[in-house]
Design an enzyme around this catalytic site. Structure first.
Site, PDB file in Angstrom:
ATOM      1  N   GLY A  83      68.373  49.147  -1.673  1.00 30.99           N
ATOM      2  CA  GLY A  83      69.803  48.901  -1.084  1.00 30.99           C
ATOM      3  C   GLY A  83      70.641  48.968  -2.488  1.00 30.99           C
ATOM      4  O   GLY A  83      71.620  48.208  -2.039  1.00 30.99           O
ATOM      5  N   THR A  84      70.397  49.455  -3.512  1.00 29.23           N
ATOM      6  CA  THR A  84      71.323  49.223  -4.476  1.00 29.23           C
ATOM      7  C   THR A  84      72.701  49.861  -4.397  1.00 29.23           C
ATOM      8  O   THR A  84      73.868  49.299  -4.712  1.00 29.23           O
ATOM      9  CB  THR A  84      70.760  49.757  -5.900  1.00 29.23           C
ATOM     10  OG1 THR A  84      70.283  50.985  -5.931  1.00 29.23           O
ATOM     11  CG2 THR A  84      69.578  48.903  -6.514  1.00 29.23           C
ATOM     12  N   MET A 135      65.036  57.791   3.121  1.00 35.08           N
ATOM     13  CA  MET A 135      64.181  58.506   2.494  1.00 35.08           C
ATOM     14  C   MET A 135      63.632  59.631   3.518  1.00 35.08           C
ATOM     15  O   MET A 135      62.568  59.950   3.442  1.00 35.08           O
ATOM     16  CB  MET A 135      63.129  57.729   1.950  1.00 35.08           C
ATOM     17  CG  MET A 135      63.496  56.843   0.827  1.00 35.08           C
ATOM     18  SD  MET A 135      64.374  57.654  -0.758  1.00 35.08           S
ATOM     19  CE  MET A 135      62.783  58.764  -1.402  1.00 35.08           C
ATOM     20  N   LEU A 146      66.586  63.973   8.244  1.00 35.73           N
ATOM     21  CA  LEU A 146      67.388  63.781   9.623  1.00 35.73           C
ATOM     22  C   LEU A 146      67.441  65.442  10.112  1.00 35.73           C
ATOM     23  O   LEU A 146      67.737  66.379   9.305  1.00 35.73           O
ATOM     24  CB  LEU A 146      68.509  63.162   9.390  1.00 35.73           C
ATOM     25  CG  LEU A 146      68.551  62.066   8.976  1.00 35.73           C
ATOM     26  CD1 LEU A 146      69.918  61.285   8.633  1.00 35.73           C
ATOM     27  CD2 LEU A 146      68.112  61.013  10.101  1.00 35.73           C
ATOM     28  N   ASN A 166      76.249  61.676   1.753  1.00 36.08           N
ATOM     29  CA  ASN A 166      75.106  61.111   0.897  1.00 36.08           C
ATOM     30  C   ASN A 166      75.486  61.069  -0.568  1.00 36.08           C
ATOM     31  O   ASN A 166      76.367  62.059  -1.080  1.00 36.08           O
ATOM     32  CB  ASN A 166      74.145  62.364   1.239  1.00 36.08           C
ATOM     33  CG  ASN A 166      72.796  62.199   0.160  1.00 36.08           C
ATOM     34  OD1 ASN A 166      72.266  60.779   0.578  1.00 36.08           O
ATOM     35  ND2 ASN A 166      72.224  63.015  -0.240  1.00 36.08           N
ATOM     36  N   HIS A 196      73.905  61.964  -4.267  1.00 35.08           N
ATOM     37  CA  HIS A 196      72.695  62.315  -4.814  1.00 35.08           C
ATOM     38  C   HIS A 196      72.777  62.117  -6.543  1.00 35.08           C
ATOM     39  O   HIS A 196      73.781  62.427  -6.847  1.00 35.08           O
ATOM     40  CB  HIS A 196      72.427  63.901  -4.844  1.00 35.08           C
ATOM     41  CG  HIS A 196      71.389  64.624  -5.294  1.00 35.08           C
ATOM     42  ND1 HIS A 196      70.077  64.383  -4.790  1.00 35.08           N
ATOM     43  CD2 HIS A 196      71.301  65.335  -6.399  1.00 35.08           C
ATOM     44  CE1 HIS A 196      69.320  65.253  -5.442  1.00 35.08           C
ATOM     45  NE2 HIS A 196      69.755  65.906  -6.604  1.00 35.08           N
TER      46      HIS A 196
END
Length: 211
Positions: free
Chosen positions: A12-13, A91, A94, A108, A110
């Protein structure tokens, strides 16, 4: 006020970067009201607890397919009246039910400059290993809307990061997080919650104001 759910699978960084931005008042017109993990015991859930944010588990192993898990996630998100979904180290792939339920409302981050080093199989440390192996001089991070194609949605923000002599994948990963991901992810979330993003084809337009 837009209710934000952050989907996580591990440490959870990026979630912490969002929590820190929220504490600094930088998530304008938005509030993280749920953290949902794909596995019990993820450290991200501890981060949420420390920040006073409700945490939930929709464990992948409890469902026989990604589709079944996605349907359960959508049901939970709707139950919580979520307006923006943020994938932060989530990870699992969906299925289309998520995009159908939240069109242009899933963000998201990336760890590369899309369309470089992205798509199926490009996640986590693998992205930085590939960038170093290819010999590029510049990498970075991208925040994009999520659609049915992995890493294929319209790009919201990007930030470049130099690759330096002697970089290892681990060193580069940390620099990309610190100099790019943790900066542009909160910005993109705030822009969405302020209603300053619109999508025309593949292009995301940003209404004028502070960035």
């Amino acid at each position: 006020m837009t209710k934000i759910a952050v989907l996580v699978s591990g440490g959870g960084t990026n979630l912490q970067a969002l929590i820190d931005a929220q504490n600094r008042g930088e998530l304008k017109n938005g509030e993280i009201t749920a953290v949902i993990s794909s596995k019990a015991g993820a450290y991200a859930l501890e981060r949420a607890q420390k920040a006073g944010i409700p945490g939930y588990v929709v464990a992948r192993k409890e469902y026989d397919s990604n589709r079944a898990m996605t349907q359960a996630l959508v049901a939970r998100l709707k139950e919580l009246d979520i307006g923006l979904v943020v994938l932060a180290g989530f990870m699992h792939i969906l299925t289309e039910e998520m995009v159908a339920a939240y069109p242009n409302a899933i963000l998201n981050v990336h760890p590369a400059l899309i369309p470089s080093f992205c798509g199926a199989g490009y996640y986590g440390l693998h992205v930085h290993e590939k960038a170093l192996a290819y010999g590029v001089k510049v990498t970075g991070a991208t925040v994009h809307f999520v659609n049915e194609e992995p890493d294929g949605g319209p790009i919201v923000l990007q930030k470049a990061v130099d690759i330096l002599p002697g970089d290892t994948p681990e060193v580069l990963q940390r620099r990309v997080m610190e100099q790019a991901e943790w900066i542009i992810l909160p910005k993109a979330v705030s822009l969405f919650c302020e209603g300053r993003l619109s999508v025309e084809g593949r292009t995301v337009l940003i209404q004028e104001g502070e960035l």
